[in-house]
Design a protein around this motif. Sequence first.
Motif: not given
Lengths: 783, 580
Positions: B56-83
Amino acid sequence: MMFVSPPPLCRLVLAVLFVFLFFFAAAAWKKDEFRNCNQTPFCKRARFRAPHSLPHYAVSDLAISEGHLKARLLPWRPSVDPVNDAGDPPRSLLLLLSVYQGGVLRLKIDEDYSAPSAPSKKRFEVPDVVLPDLEDRRLWLPRFFSAEDGAATSFYLSDGFEGFLRHDPFEIEVRREGSKDPVVSLNSHGLFDFEQLRQKTEGEDWEERFRGHTDTRPYGPQSISFDVSFHGAEFVYGIPEHASTSLALRPTKGPGVEESEPYRLFNLDVFEYLDDSAFGIYGSIPFMLSHSLKSSSGFFWLNSAEMQIDVLAPGWDNSTASDKSRIDTFWMSEAGILDAFFFVGPGPKDVLRQYASVTGTLAMPQEFAIAYHQCRWNYRDEEDVASVDASFDEHDIPYDVLWLDIEHTDGKRYFTWDRVLFPNPEEMQKKLAAKGRHMVTIVDPHIKRDDSYHVHKEASEKGYYVKDATGKDFDGWCWSGSSSYPDMLNPEIREWWADKFSLNNYGGSTPSLYIWNDMNEPSVFNGPEITMTRDAVHYGGIEHREMHNAYGYYFHMATANGLLKRGNGNDRPFVLSRAFFAGSQRYGAIWTGDNTADWDHLKASVPMVLTLGLTGISFSGADVGGFFGNPEPELLVRWYQLGAFYPFFRAHAHHDTRRREPWLLGSLAAEGELYVDDGKSYNFEHGAYIHRRFIFSDHKLTSYDLHSPPNVGLKKFTSGCTVERIILLGLPSGAEKAVIEPGNFKADIELGPLTLRAATSSVAPTIRKPNVRIADNWSIKVL
Amino acid sequence: MENHAGFALLVASFCLIWVSGATSISNKQYLGIDPRDLSYYKSDVIKCINGSKKFTREQLNDEFCDCPDGTDEPGTSACPEGKFYCQNAGHIPLKIFSSRVNDGICDCCDGSDEYDGNANCPNTCWEAGKAARERLKKKIETFKEGIVARKKEIEKAKEAYTKDEAELAKLKSDEKMLKELVQKLKEQKERIEKLEQEERLKKEKEEKRLREEEEKSKEQEEKAEESQQHSTDSSHEQEILMDSHDREIESRNDDVTKTESAASDAVEQENVDSGAISDDAEGLSKEELGRLVASRWTGQEASEKKDIIGNVEEDQVSHDPDEHYGYNSETEENRAKYDEDDRANYDEDNFEDDQEDEYEDDNAVSDGSYIPDQYEKTGSADTTDTSNPSWFGKIQRTVQNVLHAFNFFKTPVNVSEAAHIRKEYEESNSKLSRVQSKVSSLSEKLKHDFGKEKEFYLFYDHCFESKQNKYVYKICPFKQASQVEGHSTTRLGSWDKFEESYRVMLFSNGDRCWNGPDRSLKVRLRCGVKNEVSDVDEPSRCEYLAFMSTPSVCLEDKLKELEQKLGQLTTMQPQNHDEL
């Protein structure tokens, strides 16, 4: 005291790797260059003596003095003297027993220097190894008890244990109170021998020659040997440093044992050491740990001369009723005194705690120091450094420390820079520091004999070098060519050396620069066995033979103190050393030296690192990838995977090898992540990564913390994580499954949800593991 | 009114606060997203880009990695795969690894990656961008010039290529005609020889008969000699030849083996020496001993010795095939040379090459790159004599004359005419072999891959040099590369191929390193106005890397790319930069 913690730069993703294998022409270990026991007169004299064949000593004049138990050991002279090759009759010896808090018994036996025929030279007692506050923790013995109708004496040791001294022949035992079961004993086989200092008899030749080198031995024979028995023990561990594929020490002598050398403790720079050999390499810790499911105990001989130790197979003494649940050992040293510590146990952790109470615990490392280190002989110039650094970023592989080997110096003059290759070293370090990274440069003890080199000039003017037998500055050959070696035994010289690390004195250094001490065995290319002549003379007239094994330790100590001073006590030092001695853990990390890129060395690194951990040096590792030669791709991948578990995690390579920085592994990648706890990116609920965390209180790691069992639960991973642990130490009490066999763990241990499975030789369940989720079962297999 | 105004102001400021608050919230939520992807994040339920999950939109950049590919955390370091996307107004936008977000280190020049307040990152985009623009402009200039130079070069290359092709065709036809001619001459020659022989036999028979009675005792010997001398059975002759070849090859092989074993003896000796340090330590000075032990780690002294030995071995090995080849095709005369001086002659071909190279190197030395005119000279110098039609006509005519003039039915054979034919045969034959060797070397050349537009054609006959400290590096594309120090030359490799779509020239199988691989060299090409080698480096032992600028890799596409980038940089210029 403030401790500055670096910014967390913590995540280590290992994208692994690709390297060509090509033939590496190994010139191999030069066996002939090193003395074996038969070529070592004191060892040859002692090793094949039959039990009780020597004239023995008996206890007399037993008394309590200042809380010690004191006695005199009187030589017993048979009417017909069988083996008295010396002219003088043996004098009596002085025996001193002391008890320390926590189950530690100390035994000292030395000459009686007050005797009329006493030698003018005093034997060497190794200073600055036992903790300065040990004396504060001594228990004052109020009394002793007569036992066995006056034939023996017992005294309080700790709860459940007592000291026991048999009078004639003298024998010392640590035993259980009540049951009187012995735990550790000394001289149970009457092999105690103490070659007393004496005058040379007419026509006697004390010189020893080995491969063109002559040892003048001005003080003649002065060796000490004795037997130590570990009762109820199934295995013994410790006495590094030896390359071995087995954690447990294999017997070296006795029925069914292939002819073997004793374990040798003599710090040597061994070119291409073998992966499985009793010969001595870079460091020495004369501490042995015994273990069985019932009990554990330990024995430490504080002596820095060459030592040889036999682990004896049952039946070695031809006794018919050989006690299979006992391990006998035989200890020989060329010089010094008998200053030994008995540790009562009863568990392995207790033994380690007791040992640590004597020699100290690990110096709390800075966070960066436990992360990944990238080294090579050599990153050539500032450009090379910048490009390696940039490549780590480019590939998002975290690393914290970049190392410079000897080529960065101006002609191997340490504390200087090759200004062609490194015109702006401060700038270079600052660039790294801006990303939270550190640099390490090498500083070795061989000082180039060049009058224009300020370190040499000062050292020679102040008379700070070790002297040769004729009284001149000892002159040996090493990287820097003709070189001399500062006398690190002298505290004043150590202070002088420490000052060399101040930012002012070490031009081109910055606060983010740390140090690597290599070649401090010391390595002397044109010396006997590639080291210093034994008749070289140190501070206080001490011969090199007496302190050899501790030279590197004092050098390491002086360097670490230099960094401590540099930071006004506010910056925890990081110094890696190759040579070591008991207590080196207080000064920094140790690595296992110039290993080789083959599977056997990978395998041997596990017992080697674990053995170091068992003997106090918890912060240690082997060169990932293997120093000599080119690892095949899979070997390198495996080595990275294993290396993540070494407490000290550094990749290093010889200059003849191909580049093998992690991003060069290309397609052959083992993905993994290594986290060092940064305090926030760890999520227990969601099974994030296993962290590695140091526990410390009072800004110090205590041995208990260091070796406490992990409190590993699904949601709790907050304390008790150790730097390094072996299954031996992680056993829940009463676990009957954990039978540990020599070189082969048969263990299947439940530690909460984390199952450690150890199918093969050795297992290093540290808490750092690439790409492992806490809920996953995991194991490392070393082929 | 005042009150109203005051109220309005109050409301306005509230609104302002509220608005700014809202902006900051949404800014935070959309942190690290590439503006081009913003629409993707507008819906209430968002899919992970790899399709694995939804959030959900609330989960966007909530510092918790939901998508293994990092889609949901583009602005935090929560997902190892994020950019993480930084806008970097005034500079180039950048996507950084999300591990860099809030790690205390400024990665984006606009400082947007460090928003948790733990690091103070000033916006340096304008300054850094300025420098980047300067660099880019300069690069574009180089490309523009380079492209022009490249076009010229390609033209020349094509010209040269066509010329060479024509040359080859011509040479081939010459070769064919010469072959025929030589064949004819040969036939004539053989015929003459046969006649001569017959004559001689006849004569001898006559003489023999006359002398028979007087010289009966020597008859046997004479006969034997005759049969040996006049045996015309060619297969028999060949057999003999083959035999002797084999024998010689065998003996040569023996020699090689001997030398090799001598060399390996030397190696062993070397090992023994270093191993036995102290068997004989007294024999060594302290310093020698020290150096000897040190050399185990460094390989220095030992390496030099071993390198030399290694080279010798290698030379012998690599020459072996040539040698056999040479034997089978060489004439007897040449064989004699082998016997006299085996080594020097194996290398005949190489030797010639070397001479050629030296000649070209001289040109290269002058400015480190080639001179096109020179090429033509070099290219044609070789072929002048053969390609000249008058030459060929002349030889043809001469031969015709000779052939016609010869009277085959006249006995005895005209001696001077016979000699003439022999001479013509020999000359034409050697001409033929020269033409053949030219044909083969030219076809060899044309076989190479010179790039899509033959842009590397002119590299063929040229070497490029660069001096680095005490070494001079010589790079001869399509041939070999070497490192020269004073009088000693180390082969870094022979031409292997282009790599990375003509951006890298690879030379491999150079001289062997002690304790290391065969030397090799990679030459990385980059766009430049002139052909110039710079920065030769040895990142791993015996693996060299050089950079060479050349117009040949100045490509239009790349220029367009650069210009686009520059355009971006200029349009992205923040409007308020003057205020800053």
